[in-house]
Design a protein around this motif. Structure first.
Motif, PDB file in Angstrom:
ATOM      1  N   GLY A   1       0.935  -1.121  -0.105  1.00 46.52           N
ATOM      2  CA  GLY A   1      -0.104   0.165   0.230  1.00 46.52           C
ATOM      3  C   GLY A   1       0.931   1.283   0.095  1.00 46.52           C
ATOM      4  N   THR A   2       0.605   2.374  -0.860  1.00 42.47           N
ATOM      5  CA  THR A   2       1.340   3.384  -0.947  1.00 42.47           C
ATOM      6  C   THR A   2       0.829   4.597  -0.560  1.00 42.47           C
ATOM      7  N   GLY A   3       0.404   5.317  -1.623  1.00 44.62           N
ATOM      8  CA  GLY A   3      -0.232   6.567  -1.299  1.00 44.62           C
ATOM      9  C   GLY A   3      -0.792   6.917  -2.627  1.00 44.62           C
ATOM     10  N   GLY A   4      -1.328   8.388  -2.797  1.00 43.45           N
ATOM     11  CA  GLY A   4      -1.914   8.918  -4.194  1.00 43.45           C
ATOM     12  C   GLY A   4      -0.882   8.912  -5.188  1.00 43.45           C
ATOM     13  N   THR A   5      -1.356   8.894  -6.366  1.00 43.06           N
ATOM     14  CA  THR A   5      -0.375   8.795  -7.653  1.00 43.06           C
ATOM     15  C   THR A   5       0.338   9.800  -7.650  1.00 43.06           C
ATOM     16  N   GLY A   6       0.132  10.977  -7.272  1.00 40.71           N
ATOM     17  CA  GLY A   6       0.734  12.206  -7.190  1.00 40.71           C
ATOM     18  C   GLY A   6       1.820  12.441  -6.397  1.00 40.71           C
ATOM     19  N   GLY A   7       2.165  11.400  -5.249  1.00 40.43           N
ATOM     20  CA  GLY A   7       2.774  11.564  -4.041  1.00 40.43           C
ATOM     21  C   GLY A   7       4.295  10.931  -4.540  1.00 40.43           C
ATOM     22  N   THR A   8       5.086  10.867  -3.449  1.00 42.86           N
ATOM     23  CA  THR A   8       6.322   9.952  -3.513  1.00 42.86           C
ATOM     24  C   THR A   8       6.315   8.353  -3.088  1.00 42.86           C
ATOM     25  N   TYR A   9       5.106   8.170  -2.253  1.00 40.22           N
ATOM     26  CA  TYR A   9       5.044   6.876  -1.855  1.00 40.22           C
ATOM     27  C   TYR A   9       4.973   5.795  -3.167  1.00 40.22           C
ATOM     28  N   TYR A  10       3.947   6.368  -4.075  1.00 43.23           N
ATOM     29  CA  TYR A  10       3.661   5.592  -4.993  1.00 43.23           C
ATOM     30  C   TYR A  10       4.734   5.088  -6.097  1.00 43.23           C
ATOM     31  N   PRO A  11       5.515   6.185  -6.758  1.00 38.74           N
ATOM     32  CA  PRO A  11       6.526   5.523  -7.273  1.00 38.74           C
ATOM     33  C   PRO A  11       7.412   5.056  -6.878  1.00 38.74           C
ATOM     34  N   VAL A  12       7.925   5.388  -5.591  1.00 42.00           N
ATOM     35  CA  VAL A  12       9.126   4.466  -4.875  1.00 42.00           C
ATOM     36  C   VAL A  12       8.462   3.103  -4.800  1.00 42.00           C
ATOM     37  N   GLY A  13       7.361   3.169  -4.378  1.00 43.31           N
ATOM     38  CA  GLY A  13       6.571   1.433  -4.034  1.00 43.31           C
ATOM     39  C   GLY A  13       6.658   0.917  -5.432  1.00 43.31           C
ATOM     40  N   GLY A  14       6.509   1.629  -6.721  1.00 42.33           N
ATOM     41  CA  GLY A  14       6.587   0.798  -8.105  1.00 42.33           C
ATOM     42  C   GLY A  14       7.860   0.439  -8.187  1.00 42.33           C
ATOM     43  N   LEU A  15       8.985   1.234  -7.810  1.00 41.11           N
ATOM     44  CA  LEU A  15      10.210   0.711  -8.039  1.00 41.11           C
ATOM     45  C   LEU A  15      10.549  -0.389  -7.157  1.00 41.11           C
ATOM     46  N   ILE A  16      10.369  -0.361  -6.189  1.00 42.81           N
ATOM     47  CA  ILE A  16      10.711  -1.536  -5.178  1.00 42.81           C
ATOM     48  C   ILE A  16      10.035  -2.795  -5.531  1.00 42.81           C
ATOM     49  N   ALA A  17       8.658  -2.797  -5.793  1.00 40.13           N
ATOM     50  CA  ALA A  17       7.864  -3.796  -6.304  1.00 40.13           C
ATOM     51  C   ALA A  17       8.183  -4.516  -7.752  1.00 40.13           C
ATOM     52  N   ASN A  18       8.652  -3.629  -8.713  1.00 40.90           N
ATOM     53  CA  ASN A  18       9.230  -4.043 -10.043  1.00 40.90           C
ATOM     54  C   ASN A  18      10.828  -4.791  -9.854  1.00 40.90           C
TER      55      ASN A  18
END
Length: 322
Positions: A36-53
């Motif tokens: 679970g990250t945050g809104g797509t406009g924040g930092t949690y979401y892209p960082v979470g995507g990097l880690i997941a990938n």
């Protein structure tokens, strides 16, 4: 029309089917682990995507899920709709100890840590030219405090209170980060709060297209916050992090990756080990400015909740935990 299948073809087909059948257990062993990250406009979401990938492979399938943020992630982890999520250090500790915003609620005793990630700086973003120079200048203004379930909303209320401002003193809105940015751009809000790693995408876009300023969190108000909340640290957003924007003094809180004690130890061990692999390191360094400050050496810094047993096993092997 009749079809004749030779004995050789039949044997080849049977062998192929056997091979496929033999492969099924391997496919079945692929384990899913949502972040679970945050809104797509924040930092949690892209960082979470990097880690997941970076972590995902034949036996591990990680995915970054957009959510309302820290509080929502903790609630969904407890509810079982997420295996893990990102949370501000204050929110995670309050949940585990039933203090702060969780006072009077049951302790979230199953909450466990995987890693401390990076510091999140509190941004107060205002439209350029409104002569808003301090937190107290927000009185009477239209201010987005972020959406319910976000850590930013918790921080915004604490900061306003420390500077003698209540929600009744402003015209509050409770919007996702991207919505806040859009409304500031079109003039329907004057300011918004965002607790996020810098540079944050939607704020950077605003700086380049609409013209913004950052409001400092400093002086006696900041001292009051730091004395009351041990999770916060004095911080600074440097000049030109956002194009043409002067830097300010502020506060920060750690972004942490948390999970539940109910998640299997071997699964969390594998996830943690993969998190600190060379492959993930390269992805973090190349993929986001905050990725560079996510370091194994600071993975245990500021954790106010116990480590998951699987994560603890990895850190012991890595010599970071006795």
């Amino acid at each position: 029309m009749s079809i004749f299948i030779s004995r050789r073809a039949a044997l080849v087909g049977a062998a192929s089917l056997a091979a496929l059948a033999a492969g099924r257990p391997a496919l079945a062993q692929a384990r899913f682990f949502r972040i679970g990250t945050g809104g797509t406009g924040g930092t949690y979401y892209p960082v979470g995507g990097l880690i997941a990938n970076a972590i995902s492979g034949p036996t591990l399938n990680l995915s970054a899920v957009a959510t309302n943020g820290s509080v929502a992630n903790v609630n969904q982890i407890v509810g079982g709709s997420l295996e893990s999520g990102f949370s501000q250090a204050d929110v995670a500790t309050w949940a585990y100890t039933a203090t702060g915003i969780y006072e009077g609620k049951p302790k979230v005793e199953e909450l466990r840590g995987i890693a401390n990630l990076y510091p999140e700086s509190v941004h107060i973003v205002v439209k350029k030219g409104l002569n808003i120079k301090s937190v107290s200048d927000l009185k009477g203004k239209r201010v987005s405090l972020d959406e319910p379930g976000s850590g930013t909303l918790v921080n915004a209320k604490a900061i306003l209170a420390a500077f003698g401002v209540t929600e009744r003193d402003i015209k509050p809105e409770y919007l996702k980060p991207q919505q806040s940015a859009e409304k500031l751009k079109d003039g329907s809000v004057d300011a918004f709060f965002s607790t996020t790693g810098y540079p944050q995408g939607s704020i950077a876009e605003l700086a380049a297209t609409a013209g913004i300023e950052l409001v400092p969190i400093d002086g006696a108000g900041r001292d009051k916050i730091l004395a009351a909340y041990k999770f916060f640290a004095a911080d600074k957003i440097p000049d030109e992090v956002y194009k043409g924007v002067k830097g300010v003094e502020t506060i920060s809180v750690g972004a942490q990756w948390v999970t539940s004690s109910k998640q299997p130890a071997d699964l969390v061990y594998d996830v943690t080990k993969a998190m600190w692999s060379d492959k993930t390191r390269a992805a973090l360094d190349a993929g986001h400015a905050k990725g560079k400050v996510i370091r194994k050496e600071t993975a245990l810094a500021g954790l106010g909740i116990p480590l998951h047993d699987g994560a603890a096993k990895f850190y012991k092997e890595a010599g970071l935990l006795k």
